[in-house]
Every structure is written in structure tokens, then in C-alpha cells.
Design a protein around this motif. Structure first.
Motif, PDB file in Angstrom:
ATOM      1  N   GLU A 280       0.643  -1.465   0.005  1.00  0.00           N
ATOM      2  CA  GLU A 280      -0.077  -0.119   0.116  1.00  0.00           C
ATOM      3  C   GLU A 280       0.922   1.406   0.124  1.00  0.00           C
ATOM      4  OE1 GLU A 280      -4.065  -0.243   2.533  1.00  0.00           O
ATOM      5  OE2 GLU A 280      -3.130  -2.328   2.903  1.00  0.00           O
ATOM      6  N   TYR A 281       2.213   1.483   0.613  1.00  0.00           N
ATOM      7  CA  TYR A 281       2.753   2.302   0.492  1.00  0.00           C
ATOM      8  C   TYR A 281       4.188   1.887   0.301  1.00  0.00           C
ATOM      9  CZ  TYR A 281      -0.577   4.417   4.082  1.00  0.00           C
ATOM     10  OH  TYR A 281      -1.951   4.922   4.316  1.00  0.00           O
ATOM     11  N   ASN A 282       4.897   2.793  -0.398  1.00  0.00           N
ATOM     12  CA  ASN A 282       6.714   1.855  -0.527  1.00  0.00           C
ATOM     13  C   ASN A 282       7.287   2.041   0.482  1.00  0.00           C
ATOM     14  OD1 ASN A 282       6.797   2.592  -3.131  1.00  0.00           O
ATOM     15  ND2 ASN A 282       7.613   4.889  -3.286  1.00  0.00           N
ATOM     16  N   GLN A 283       8.132   0.827   1.250  1.00  0.00           N
ATOM     17  CA  GLN A 283       8.494   0.635   1.790  1.00  0.00           C
ATOM     18  C   GLN A 283      10.232   1.210   1.473  1.00  0.00           C
ATOM     19  OE1 GLN A 283       7.440  -3.630   3.221  1.00  0.00           O
ATOM     20  NE2 GLN A 283       6.210  -2.449   1.760  1.00  0.00           N
ATOM     21  N   LEU A 284      11.289   1.579   3.025  1.00  0.00           N
ATOM     22  CA  LEU A 284      12.420   1.916   2.904  1.00  0.00           C
ATOM     23  C   LEU A 284      12.999   1.584   3.826  1.00  0.00           C
ATOM     24  CD1 LEU A 284      14.310   3.991   0.985  1.00  0.00           C
ATOM     25  CD2 LEU A 284      14.330   5.988   3.360  1.00  0.00           C
ATOM     26  N   ASN A 285      13.871   0.911   4.019  1.00  0.00           N
ATOM     27  CA  ASN A 285      14.740   0.198   4.897  1.00  0.00           C
ATOM     28  C   ASN A 285      15.266   1.245   5.774  1.00  0.00           C
ATOM     29  OD1 ASN A 285      16.053  -1.954   6.471  1.00  0.00           O
ATOM     30  ND2 ASN A 285      16.965  -2.811   5.182  1.00  0.00           N
ATOM     31  N   LYS A 286      15.114   0.837   6.991  1.00  0.00           N
ATOM     32  CA  LYS A 286      16.132   2.049   7.976  1.00  0.00           C
ATOM     33  C   LYS A 286      17.072   1.587   8.160  1.00  0.00           C
ATOM     34  CE  LYS A 286      12.591   0.748  11.737  1.00  0.00           C
ATOM     35  NZ  LYS A 286      12.603   1.005  13.217  1.00  0.00           N
ATOM     36  N   LYS A 287      17.630   0.763   7.942  1.00  0.00           N
ATOM     37  CA  LYS A 287      19.414   0.244   7.811  1.00  0.00           C
ATOM     38  C   LYS A 287      19.852   1.122   6.603  1.00  0.00           C
ATOM     39  CE  LYS A 287      18.794  -1.751  11.472  1.00  0.00           C
ATOM     40  NZ  LYS A 287      18.843  -2.009  12.846  1.00  0.00           N
ATOM     41  N   VAL A 288      19.387   1.774   5.785  1.00  0.00           N
ATOM     42  CA  VAL A 288      20.014   2.315   4.630  1.00  0.00           C
ATOM     43  C   VAL A 288      21.307   3.552   4.974  1.00  0.00           C
ATOM     44  CG1 VAL A 288      17.968   1.743   3.455  1.00  0.00           C
ATOM     45  CG2 VAL A 288      18.178   3.744   4.266  1.00  0.00           C
ATOM     46  N   ASP A 289      21.870   4.166   3.661  1.00  0.00           N
ATOM     47  CA  ASP A 289      22.526   4.555   4.339  1.00  0.00           C
ATOM     48  C   ASP A 289      21.957   6.375   4.005  1.00  0.00           C
ATOM     49  OD1 ASP A 289      24.554   6.800   3.498  1.00  0.00           O
ATOM     50  OD2 ASP A 289      26.236   5.794   3.003  1.00  0.00           O
ATOM     51  N   SER A 290      23.023   6.929   5.599  1.00  0.00           N
ATOM     52  CA  SER A 290      22.591   8.450   5.956  1.00  0.00           C
ATOM     53  C   SER A 290      21.966   9.115   4.463  1.00  0.00           C
ATOM     54  CB  SER A 290      22.999   8.938   6.760  1.00  0.00           C
ATOM     55  OG  SER A 290      23.897   9.295   6.223  1.00  0.00           O
ATOM     56  N   GLU A 291      22.542   9.119   3.840  1.00  0.00           N
ATOM     57  CA  GLU A 291      21.958   9.549   2.595  1.00  0.00           C
ATOM     58  C   GLU A 291      21.050   9.663   1.639  1.00  0.00           C
ATOM     59  OE1 GLU A 291      26.198  10.573  -0.353  1.00  0.00           O
ATOM     60  OE2 GLU A 291      26.907  10.100   1.342  1.00  0.00           O
ATOM     61  N   ILE A 292      20.879   8.892   2.145  1.00  0.00           N
ATOM     62  CA  ILE A 292      19.414   8.182   1.566  1.00  0.00           C
ATOM     63  C   ILE A 292      18.748   8.563   2.352  1.00  0.00           C
ATOM     64  CG2 ILE A 292      17.867   5.986   0.927  1.00  0.00           C
ATOM     65  CD1 ILE A 292      20.473   4.790  -0.145  1.00  0.00           C
ATOM     66  N   LEU A 293      18.463   8.584   3.107  1.00  0.00           N
ATOM     67  CA  LEU A 293      17.614   9.120   4.320  1.00  0.00           C
ATOM     68  C   LEU A 293      17.683  10.339   3.982  1.00  0.00           C
ATOM     69  CD1 LEU A 293      18.203   6.811   7.702  1.00  0.00           C
ATOM     70  CD2 LEU A 293      16.478   6.030   6.087  1.00  0.00           C
ATOM     71  N   ASP A 294      17.932  10.942   4.251  1.00  0.00           N
ATOM     72  CA  ASP A 294      18.366  12.467   3.623  1.00  0.00           C
ATOM     73  C   ASP A 294      16.925  12.718   2.844  1.00  0.00           C
ATOM     74  OD1 ASP A 294      20.285  13.164   5.031  1.00  0.00           O
ATOM     75  OD2 ASP A 294      21.360  13.504   3.964  1.00  0.00           O
TER      76      ASP A 294
ATOM     77  N   LEU B  18       8.978   3.979   7.134  1.00  0.00           N
ATOM     78  CA  LEU B  18      10.379   3.291   6.541  1.00  0.00           C
ATOM     79  C   LEU B  18      10.421   2.426   8.081  1.00  0.00           C
ATOM     80  CD1 LEU B  18      13.311   4.816   6.232  1.00  0.00           C
ATOM     81  CD2 LEU B  18      13.094   5.981   8.637  1.00  0.00           C
ATOM     82  N   THR B  19      10.620   0.851   7.784  1.00  0.00           N
ATOM     83  CA  THR B  19      11.108  -0.105   8.577  1.00  0.00           C
ATOM     84  C   THR B  19      11.952  -0.965   8.433  1.00  0.00           C
ATOM     85  OG1 THR B  19       8.802  -1.727   8.243  1.00  0.00           O
ATOM     86  CG2 THR B  19       9.676  -1.777   6.166  1.00  0.00           C
ATOM     87  N   ASN B  20      11.759  -1.949   8.927  1.00  0.00           N
ATOM     88  CA  ASN B  20      13.021  -2.824   8.792  1.00  0.00           C
ATOM     89  C   ASN B  20      12.473  -4.278   7.665  1.00  0.00           C
ATOM     90  OD1 ASN B  20      15.038  -4.738   9.450  1.00  0.00           O
ATOM     91  ND2 ASN B  20      15.022  -4.392  11.835  1.00  0.00           N
ATOM     92  N   LEU B  21      13.558  -4.351   7.497  1.00  0.00           N
ATOM     93  CA  LEU B  21      12.929  -5.704   6.138  1.00  0.00           C
ATOM     94  C   LEU B  21      14.325  -6.433   5.830  1.00  0.00           C
ATOM     95  CD1 LEU B  21      12.835  -3.140   2.509  1.00  0.00           C
ATOM     96  CD2 LEU B  21      11.458  -3.801   3.826  1.00  0.00           C
ATOM     97  N   ARG B  22      14.576  -6.754   7.426  1.00  0.00           N
ATOM     98  CA  ARG B  22      15.682  -7.661   8.237  1.00  0.00           C
ATOM     99  C   ARG B  22      15.177  -9.316   7.601  1.00  0.00           C
ATOM    100  NH1 ARG B  22      15.751 -11.215  12.049  1.00  0.00           N
ATOM    101  NH2 ARG B  22      13.808  -9.407  13.598  1.00  0.00           N
ATOM    102  N   LYS B  23      13.485  -9.699   7.839  1.00  0.00           N
ATOM    103  CA  LYS B  23      13.068 -10.968   7.757  1.00  0.00           C
ATOM    104  C   LYS B  23      13.158 -10.981   6.187  1.00  0.00           C
ATOM    105  CE  LYS B  23      10.201 -11.884  11.830  1.00  0.00           C
ATOM    106  NZ  LYS B  23       9.429 -12.218  12.281  1.00  0.00           N
ATOM    107  N   MET B  24      12.485 -10.797   5.975  1.00  0.00           N
ATOM    108  CA  MET B  24      12.489 -10.149   4.452  1.00  0.00           C
ATOM    109  C   MET B  24      14.169 -10.526   3.316  1.00  0.00           C
ATOM    110  SD  MET B  24      11.144  -7.284   0.693  1.00  0.00           S
ATOM    111  CE  MET B  24      13.272  -7.449   1.108  1.00  0.00           C
ATOM    112  N   ASN B  25      14.753 -10.418   3.487  1.00  0.00           N
ATOM    113  CA  ASN B  25      16.148  -9.622   2.734  1.00  0.00           C
ATOM    114  C   ASN B  25      16.139 -11.794   3.019  1.00  0.00           C
ATOM    115  OD1 ASN B  25      15.781  -7.657   0.896  1.00  0.00           O
ATOM    116  ND2 ASN B  25      17.117  -6.375   3.574  1.00  0.00           N
TER     117      ASN B  25
END
Length: 324
Positions: A220-234, A277-284
């Protein structure tokens, strides 16, 4: 919503559309898209509705009428255990199936002789049976199940959010359409993708940083892994906290906002997209990959997209300019 069962997630044809001859009741296929339209012998066009950013088609299945979610993130055809019982001999091997957000439990199996998309037929299908009653309640629809990769892979799949319709055209083993006369529109761009198990993986950019995104029609929403590089989180601008319910019925809090400066290449780019913003660890872990995020409804809302699993290619059709 099962192997990639997401933050949430549809089948076909009324008897009068079927055709020219009357079939005896026992010859009626188990699944019928009640509003489908024949384009040609290998192509069916199916209107869909959008419910809370899920693509849903109306179907009749084994004498029941209801809805199916179209879910490229799901590995298989899924039936709602709230309406269908598994066949007498079913698999229940104790293994959990990992999806994009969480693990799905209590998976059983049902056998279907055939699945028909108007004149398009698939034979000898297995469907996973999972209780999806919590999604029915949340979305206030009669949900019969989910159509995933195991069905969609044999077709070129055109998801058109401009006209709210799904076009399925059968392809051969090399991904070539069985008919050339399918689309009235002109394809104006394309991009290759990687297929990891059943998951479409796209190389993209957020700003100038390279990222890997999974593509999922039932996110329903795009998801962004909270562990991504800070330059992406910007480029992620949070605005509120949401509680989301996944296919397993579990709820979790996520930070929601908009993601800016997303592009697939220099010619395929996107406006700001609603993202959590979410944790994609399980999926990965489940897919042995390392995704930076998931592109879902927001992607398809901006791009009229054709998926060809055999050629591992996405094609894009230009949206019309809407004059005020």
C-alpha cells in the motif's frame, strides 16, 4: 500476500461474456472474472477497483462471489481459509512461509482443476489456503484470495492505473506475446529487472545513491529500509506514525512520510511517493538478498507498467496529459 505478503493486497467473466455456446454447469471453470473482456484469443482485459491502495478484481470462485488482490509480491495463488477448506489431502509441513513483512503460518493447500481468464485457461493448480479474515474486516470487502506470481508469470501483465484495468496476454517460453495486437497505446520506455525467486528487483537511485528496490503491487505504501545509508534517508521526509496490519494479522508501528528524488535511470523518474520506514531484515533473510526498499502502489500510480517475467523486463506506457 503470502510469500511476499504485504501490508496488504485479487478474479472473472460473466456467463454472457463467455461466448457463443452454452456450457453445461459441470464444465464451468472454478474461477471466473465477472467483468472481464476478451481482447483476442490470448488476451483478457479485466477492470479493477482500488481499495485502500490495493488492486482488486471481482471474481466468482467455486460458486462464491467476492474479490481477489493482485499481488506480484506473493509467490502463489492464495485462497482465504475463511471461505474455502483445503482438499482432504493437504500439505501442512510445519514450515512458516516468510513474506516481505513477516512470517505467515498455518498454510494448507487446495487443488483446482483449472483457472480461466475468459478464454485463457490454466490447468491443474495448487492454491495455498490461509485465513485472511482480518484483511476482510480491515478492508470491508469479501476477500476470496490473492493472485500471485505462480499465475502471473505466464502472462505479460499490463497494470494501468489511468484506466483502472489489468490486461493479461499469454506469452511463450521466451516471453513473446502470442498476439501482436494487444495494446492500443505505445510503449515509450523500458528497463531490465532481476528476478530473485518470485520477487522483481530493480536497480534505482535515490538522489545520486544507488539502491535496490523490490516491486510489489500489494504494498500500500513504498517501504524504505531503516538501515539504509544516511544520504538516502536525507530524501525521506517523515510526517506521521502509522499502525499497519499485515497478512498475518500482526500490527506494527511505522514512520510514514514521503520519499523524494527516486529514479530508475535518467529518463524514468518519479515524483514524491508515500513511503514508510521499516525493517526489511526478515524479507532479506528469506530471499537471500539485500533490498533497500519496496516500491508498491505509489510506483504504479505514477507509471502505467507492463511486466514480462520471462524477458525480465518492465515496459512503460506514457500517461495522457490531463488538462484542467
Amino acid at each position: 500476500m503470502h510469500q511476499s505478503i504485504k501490508i496488504i493486497i485479487t478474479l472473472f467473466i460473466s456467463a454472457r461474456l463467455f461466448a457463443t455456446e452454452v456450457s453445461p454447469p459441470e464444465a464451468k471453470p472454478p474461477i471466473i472474472f465477472t467483468k472481464a473482456e476478451i481482447v483476442n484469443a490470448s488476451t483478457t482485459r479485466i477492470p479493477f477497483k482500488v481499495v485502500d491502495q490495493l488492486i482488486i478484481v471481482e471474481v466468482e470462485l467455486l460458486n462464491q462471489e467476492g474479490n481477489f488482490i493482485i499481488d506480484t509480491g506473493s509467490e502463489s495463488l492464495i485462497l482465504n481459509g475463511n471461505h474455502f477448506k483445503p482438499t482432504r489431502k493437504y500439505r501442512d509441513d510445519g514450515k512458516n512461509k516468510s513474506g516481505v513483512h513477516r512470517e505467515i503460518e498455518s498454510i494448507k493447500e487446495k487443488y483446482l482443476d483449472s483457472l480461466s481468464f475468459n478464454r485463457l485457461s490454466l490447468k491443474k493448480l495448487n492454491a495455498d489456503v490461509i485465513d485472511l479474515s482480518h484483511i476482510e474486516k480491515a478492508k470491508k470487502i469479501r476477500l476470496l484470495g490473492i493472485i500471485g506470481y505462480s499465475i502471473l508469470k505466464d502472462f505479460e501483465v499490463f497494470i494501468d492505473m489511468h484506466l483502472n484495468q489489468l490486461t493479461l496476454t499469454r506469452i511463450d517460453k521466451n516471453g513473446n506475446k502470442l498476439s501482436d495486437k494487444v495494446y492500443a497505446e505505445t510503449i515509450n520506455d523500458s528497463i531490465d529487472f532481476e528476478l530473485k525467486k518470485h520477487t522483481i528487483i530493480l536497480e534505482a537511485f535515490v538522489g545520486n545513491k544507488k539502491v535496490k528496490f523490490g516491486l510489489d503491487t500489494a504494498a500500500e505504501y513504498n517501504q524504505l529500509n531503516k538501515k539504509v545509508d544516511s544520504e538516502i534517508l536525507d530524501y525521506f521526509y517523515p510526517s506521521k506514525e502509522l499502525k499497519l496490519t499485515g497478512a498475518s494479522g500482526k500490527r506494527k508501528k511505522v514512520l510514514a512520510g514521503k520519499l523524494y528524488r527516486v529514479k530508475l535511470n535518467d529518463s524514468i523518474y518519479f515524483g514524491p511517493m508515500k513511503t514508510v520506514l521499516t525493517n526489511l531484515r526478515k524479507m532479506n533473510n528469506a530471499f537471500g538478498t539485500n533490498l533497500d526498499g519496496i516500491l508498491g502502489f505509489e510506483f504504479f500510480a505514477q507509471k502505467r507498467t507492463i511486466i514480462n517475467y520471462k524477458k525480465k523486463k518492465l515496459y512503460f506506457i506514457k500517461s495522457p496529459i490531463i488538462k484542467p
